[in-house]
Design a protein around this motif. Sequence first.
Motif, mmCIF file in Angstrom:
data_model
loop_
_atom_site.group_PDB
_atom_site.id
_atom_site.type_symbol
_atom_site.label_atom_id
_atom_site.label_comp_id
_atom_site.label_asym_id
_atom_site.label_seq_id
_atom_site.Cartn_x
_atom_site.Cartn_y
_atom_site.Cartn_z
ATOM 1 N N ILE A 186 5.632 7.731 -6.365
ATOM 2 C CA ILE A 186 3.815 7.649 -6.073
ATOM 3 C C ILE A 186 3.573 8.807 -5.011
ATOM 4 O O ILE A 186 2.771 10.043 -5.320
ATOM 5 N N ARG A 187 4.248 9.870 -4.460
ATOM 6 C CA ARG A 187 3.429 10.553 -3.037
ATOM 7 C C ARG A 187 4.154 11.963 -4.384
ATOM 8 O O ARG A 187 3.157 12.505 -4.358
ATOM 9 N N TRP A 188 5.182 11.654 -5.063
ATOM 10 C CA TRP A 188 5.467 13.504 -5.452
ATOM 11 C C TRP A 188 4.371 13.854 -6.273
ATOM 12 O O TRP A 188 3.920 14.520 -6.818
ATOM 13 N N LEU A 189 3.872 12.104 -7.530
ATOM 14 C CA LEU A 189 3.215 12.614 -9.251
ATOM 15 C C LEU A 189 1.668 13.039 -8.471
ATOM 16 O O LEU A 189 1.060 13.926 -8.523
ATOM 17 N N LEU A 190 1.612 12.667 -6.850
ATOM 18 C CA LEU A 190 0.164 12.979 -6.178
ATOM 19 C C LEU A 190 0.216 13.785 -5.798
ATOM 20 O O LEU A 190 -0.930 14.091 -4.932
ATOM 21 N N GLY A 191 1.422 14.354 -5.696
ATOM 22 C CA GLY A 191 1.552 15.643 -4.220
ATOM 23 C C GLY A 191 1.787 15.864 -2.543
ATOM 24 O O GLY A 191 1.172 16.508 -2.416
ATOM 25 N N TYR A 192 1.652 14.403 -2.334
ATOM 26 C CA TYR A 192 1.517 14.692 -1.068
ATOM 27 C C TYR A 192 3.115 14.567 -0.242
ATOM 28 O O TYR A 192 3.960 14.252 -0.889
ATOM 29 N N ASP A 193 3.979 15.054 0.772
ATOM 30 C CA ASP A 193 5.088 14.845 1.499
ATOM 31 C C ASP A 193 5.079 14.555 2.217
ATOM 32 O O ASP A 193 6.213 14.067 2.437
ATOM 33 N N SER A 194 4.418 13.194 2.513
ATOM 34 C CA SER A 194 4.724 12.339 3.819
ATOM 35 C C SER A 194 4.487 10.999 4.066
ATOM 36 O O SER A 194 2.758 11.018 3.577
ATOM 37 N N PRO A 195 5.073 10.373 4.641
ATOM 38 C CA PRO A 195 4.396 8.699 4.070
ATOM 39 C C PRO A 195 3.139 8.366 4.938
ATOM 40 O O PRO A 195 2.391 7.578 4.794
ATOM 41 N N ARG A 196 2.692 9.411 5.892
ATOM 42 C CA ARG A 196 1.604 9.848 6.478
ATOM 43 C C ARG A 196 0.571 9.947 5.901
ATOM 44 O O ARG A 196 -0.898 9.353 5.751
ATOM 45 N N GLU A 197 0.577 10.721 5.018
ATOM 46 C CA GLU A 197 -0.419 10.785 4.170
ATOM 47 C C GLU A 197 -0.853 9.999 2.837
ATOM 48 O O GLU A 197 -1.861 9.734 2.334
ATOM 49 N N PHE A 198 -0.270 9.540 2.272
ATOM 50 C CA PHE A 198 -0.571 8.448 1.483
ATOM 51 C C PHE A 198 0.615 6.852 1.174
ATOM 52 O O PHE A 198 2.467 7.735 1.571
ATOM 53 N N ARG A 199 0.439 5.836 1.906
ATOM 54 C CA ARG A 199 1.759 4.719 1.199
ATOM 55 C C ARG A 199 0.533 3.519 1.197
ATOM 56 O O ARG A 199 -0.005 3.376 1.510
ATOM 57 N N LEU A 200 1.647 2.980 0.285
ATOM 58 C CA LEU A 200 0.811 1.376 -0.035
ATOM 59 C C LEU A 200 0.256 0.720 1.009
ATOM 60 O O LEU A 200 1.385 0.891 2.310
ATOM 61 N N PRO A 201 0.081 -0.652 0.765
ATOM 62 C CA PRO A 201 -0.763 -1.403 1.899
ATOM 63 C C PRO A 201 1.104 -2.171 1.627
ATOM 64 O O PRO A 201 2.134 -2.002 1.095
ATOM 65 N N ASP A 202 0.984 -3.010 3.662
ATOM 66 C CA ASP A 202 2.928 -3.113 3.604
ATOM 67 C C ASP A 202 3.405 -4.664 3.051
ATOM 68 O O ASP A 202 2.283 -5.593 2.642
ATOM 69 N N LEU A 203 4.950 -4.969 1.844
ATOM 70 C CA LEU A 203 4.724 -5.680 1.923
ATOM 71 C C LEU A 203 5.120 -7.221 2.741
ATOM 72 O O LEU A 203 5.380 -7.642 2.471
ATOM 73 N N ARG A 204 5.568 -6.628 4.037
ATOM 74 C CA ARG A 204 5.257 -7.761 5.237
ATOM 75 C C ARG A 204 3.904 -8.378 5.690
ATOM 76 O O ARG A 204 3.493 -7.905 6.589
ATOM 77 N N SER A 205 4.025 -8.839 4.605
ATOM 78 C CA SER A 205 2.419 -9.835 4.734
ATOM 79 C C SER A 205 2.012 -10.759 3.577
ATOM 80 O O SER A 205 2.905 -10.952 2.690
ATOM 81 N N LEU A 206 1.354 -11.848 4.565
ATOM 82 C CA LEU A 206 1.081 -13.196 3.405
ATOM 83 C C LEU A 206 0.766 -12.052 1.839
ATOM 84 O O LEU A 206 0.559 -12.807 0.912
ATOM 85 N N PRO A 207 -0.281 -11.494 1.610
ATOM 86 C CA PRO A 207 -0.416 -11.002 -0.048
ATOM 87 C C PRO A 207 0.717 -10.543 -0.517
ATOM 88 O O PRO A 207 1.040 -11.265 -1.759
ATOM 89 N N GLY A 208 1.592 -10.044 0.644
ATOM 90 C CA GLY A 208 2.983 -9.578 -0.275
ATOM 91 C C GLY A 208 3.427 -10.830 -0.354
ATOM 92 O O GLY A 208 4.987 -10.542 -1.610
ATOM 93 N N ALA A 209 3.626 -11.495 0.636
ATOM 94 C CA ALA A 209 4.271 -13.224 -0.047
ATOM 95 C C ALA A 209 3.832 -13.849 -1.154
ATOM 96 O O ALA A 209 4.383 -14.720 -1.764
ATOM 97 N N VAL A 210 2.636 -13.674 -1.170
ATOM 98 C CA VAL A 210 1.894 -14.625 -2.887
ATOM 99 C C VAL A 210 2.356 -13.688 -3.962
ATOM 100 O O VAL A 210 3.093 -14.008 -4.988
ATOM 101 N N PHE A 211 2.473 -12.330 -3.737
ATOM 102 C CA PHE A 211 2.980 -10.803 -4.369
ATOM 103 C C PHE A 211 4.418 -11.655 -5.455
ATOM 104 O O PHE A 211 4.036 -11.807 -6.070
ATOM 105 N N VAL A 212 5.397 -11.801 -4.363
ATOM 106 C CA VAL A 212 6.574 -12.090 -4.503
ATOM 107 C C VAL A 212 6.777 -13.430 -4.719
ATOM 108 O O VAL A 212 7.712 -12.828 -5.955
ATOM 109 N N LEU A 213 6.187 -13.973 -4.100
ATOM 110 C CA LEU A 213 6.711 -15.593 -4.681
ATOM 111 C C LEU A 213 5.608 -16.055 -5.906
ATOM 112 O O LEU A 213 5.917 -17.394 -7.187
ATOM 113 N N GLY A 214 4.410 -15.616 -6.432
ATOM 114 C CA GLY A 214 4.060 -16.016 -7.828
ATOM 115 C C GLY A 214 4.275 -15.347 -8.480
ATOM 116 O O GLY A 214 5.105 -16.505 -9.868
#
Length: 558
Positions: free
Chosen positions: A128-156
């Motif tokens: 995703i960063r390569w497509l958007l032209g970013y070089d570092s995770p500090r410039e762009f990163r998705l929300p952390d999967l280690r969270s309640l919404p992440g658990a809902v996403f995986v289990l669902g």
Amino acid sequence: MRAWLAPRGLQPVGPAWRAASLLIALGVLAPIASLLWLALNGKAAHWAHLALYVLPNAVVDTALLLAGVGLLVLLIGTGCAWLVSACDFPGRGVLHWALLLPLAMPTYIVAFAYLDLLHPIGPVQGAIRWLLGYDSPREFRLPDLRSLPGAVFVLGFVLYPYVYMTARAMFMTQPAHLLEAARTLGATRSEAFFRVALPLARPALAVGLSLALLETINDIGASEFLGVNTLTVAVYTTWITRSDLAGAAQIACTMLLAVVLLVMLERHGRRHQRFSSGQRMRAMQPRRLQGAAAWAATVVASTPIAIGFAAPALYLVWESVKRFRLGHGLSPALVGSLGNTLMLAAGVTAAAVACGLVVAWSARALRAGSGPRAGAGAARIATLGYAVPGTVLAIGLLTPALALDNALADLLGLRNLPLMTAGIVLVAACATRFLAMPVGAIEAGLSRIPPALEQASRLLGETATGTLCRVHLPLLAPALATSALLVFVDAMKELPATLLLRPANFDTLATLLYAEAARGTYEEGAVAALAIVLAGLLPVAWLARTQLQHQPMGQAAA
């Protein structure tokens, strides 16, 4: 009128059969009774500490997780079931059974895979960063999967097939004239769905939802990997980390209350369910979609498969192949864990199928000889274990098992605990949890055997045991094989009870994966996870084959 009558002067089953069935039922109840006793005999300080510092967060996290997963599985399962039942589009013939594939993926394996796939420096975010032209995770990163919404996403996305299976079975059998009448009265297709088809499917949705939520509350691996402090995780950390068995039992009682509420929800959801017999109604015919709508339906139905099965499965294959290309091969720990897993699954399967046969056969014979209620009690009690999470069974089974183990050690003059060391306690816990499968399958198989065969055997002087061995067992072979397959695969995947009751230095594929994920060494765990998934595909293939066999002729032709 009774289904069959035993010859005069002969008991339907002997006292040994009835005693064995009663002992099995008491064995299922023993962990629950022990759990309650252990919790009530804990110190008041335990309750106060739990009420102030542990239970509030754990209960809130568990409630939010159940609510999120429940909503997601209802949306995905019901939507996909209606789509493949009411519409015809490219790929529907494959997708209607492929939507079952996430059942082969244990929740902790999907969480394990996505933690690496969606890592800030992982392949997905890197692309995703390569497509958007970013070089570092500090410039762009998705929300952390280690969270309640992440658990809902995986289990669902892993558990939606429970709702999909029950909803699709209901949609396939709904009479077509009801929807046609709604359309004739001016209702749009969406109105006919929400006002006719969906209310009729509500009992099936309640069953599927309750099964998905029971699996959610039993989960420990995915919740812990993703940083959600559920009641199950709280039980594990309280027992293992803090060595507080009484506190763990008190939290487990809270889990048991949640399980009771979920079962009551399922009963309430199908309280008005009725069955009628008579002329078979014409089944609904799928409507053929054209153009963009058809391909949009294909994409929508394929998305849950891609997220819940394809992406994690491809990741596991890639990581496993990469490990072998690097020349690492199968480590001794992995080979040993595979052997332990097969041995444990074989022991659990043998114990569960044998106990299920005793309970189902005794229940059938007692119902025939003493009325329908006489044999139902033991069978119903024996199936309670499937609704109880593995952590709760483990906590409840520990106290009576240790008491028996200490008595055996003193009697035999042993220094160790023979039952715990030999893994017998672990086998008993898993067999208790999965006993519902063989009991249900064998009872269904017995119901299809003509009573005349049994009457003839008994009139010719054969005993109840001889009739079972010479008449029923050969005819029950398909039911026994099916239940054995389901128990074997579920025992291979079982994590909570195995983590808590395994002997020292005893790892299965599931516990090895859990340990590797905790250390962050994903390559070793990927091979173990892939082996579990390959085994899990067997019952999914059986389910898919069953759905194809029971599909209405009109839809099968479409």
